[in-house]
Scaffold this active site. Sequence first.
Site, PDB file in Angstrom:
ATOM      1  N   HIS A 108      -3.741  -5.393   2.037  1.00 20.04           N
ATOM      2  CA  HIS A 108      -3.506  -5.706   3.541  1.00 20.04           C
ATOM      3  C   HIS A 108      -3.981  -7.070   3.888  1.00 20.04           C
ATOM      4  CE1 HIS A 108      -2.184  -1.177   4.149  1.00 20.04           C
ATOM      5  NE2 HIS A 108      -3.245  -1.181   3.314  1.00 20.04           N
ATOM      6  N   CYS A 141       0.799  -1.231  -0.090  1.00 18.78           N
ATOM      7  CA  CYS A 141       0.046  -0.008   0.059  1.00 18.78           C
ATOM      8  C   CYS A 141       0.719   1.137   0.164  1.00 18.78           C
ATOM      9  CB  CYS A 141      -1.057  -0.015   1.224  1.00 18.78           C
ATOM     10  SG  CYS A 141      -2.408   1.243   0.905  1.00 18.78           S
TER      11      CYS A 141
HETATM   12  N1  GLN Z   1      -1.964   6.906   2.318  1.00 21.36           N
HETATM   13  C1  GLN Z   1      -2.095   6.062   1.048  1.00 21.36           C
HETATM   14  C2  GLN Z   1      -3.381   6.062   0.217  1.00 21.36           C
HETATM   15  O1  GLN Z   1      -4.391   6.357   0.880  1.00 21.36           O
HETATM   16  C3  GLN Z   1      -1.793   4.635   1.356  1.00 21.36           C
HETATM   17  C4  GLN Z   1      -2.627   4.000   2.283  1.00 21.36           C
HETATM   18  C5  GLN Z   1      -2.569   2.599   3.179  1.00 21.36           C
HETATM   19  O2  GLN Z   1      -1.248   2.518   3.056  1.00 21.36           O
HETATM   20  N2  GLN Z   1      -3.557   2.015   3.386  1.00 21.36           N
HETATM   21  O3  GLN Z   1      -3.443   6.046  -0.944  1.00 21.36           O
END
Ligand code: GLN
Length: 239
Positions: free
Chosen positions: A195, A95
């Site tokens: 995740h 992510c």
């Molecule tokens: N901050 C990033 C986004 O919102 C990644 C979010 C995350 O790692 N869940 O795209």
Amino acid sequence: MLRLRVCALYPELMNIYADRGNIAVLRARCEWRGMDFELGSVTVGEDLDPAAHDLFYIGGGQDRDQAAVAQDMAQGKSEAMHAAADRGAAVLAVCGGYQLLGHSYTMGDEELPGIGLVDLRTVREDGPRLIGNCAIEADLGDGPRVIAGFENHGGRTHLGAGAEPLGRVLSGHGNNGVDGFEGVRRGNVIGTYLHGPLLPKNIWLADRLIEMALDIELEPLDDEMEDAAHASARRAAGV
Ligand code: GLN
């Protein structure tokens, strides 16, 4: 004795959704086979030795955590990460960490630099966050298999012409909710929005990563219960 040396990048900043569970699974899969497991970490301002680790791991993060690491990563770790990938070390980025493997992550007027290890760009476009369960089909050399996970990202990732996705979306949004691709794969470098944490839900993927990192073939473990759980979740989700 076989040994897997894992390096966690920015573990105190990039660990949203308990993505550290991925490392616990790598440890367990090694130790259950009588292999050594060594865990190191590097964070802001520290040197990264590309030869000292077999697998580099970076988890997800909120936009503000990514802003804190992006500059340090681009300036201080990019060369080492390229060197590590070039010699065949494995990289798993989830992510927020995945987004930083590309060229940039743009949020309005602000552009965070990435390390350009893979050819992709991420943009925080208007529209809802892409949230929900996600299943993809990926082939990491032993035939197509399902990877299941949970995604929650505001950024939309667009692969460059030469980039290969990790998989094809069966259910969920994937990289941008439009093109049907999820994640990226370049050799032993894998990036994904999933995740779960990812590896507890997909232990076969943990084993493939260990194999890729060490260039070995692992003996299978008895995964009957995990396989049954996966099959039942697949039936429920219709994928
Ligand atoms: N901050 C990033 C986004 O919102 C990644 C979010 C995350 O790692 N869940 O795209």
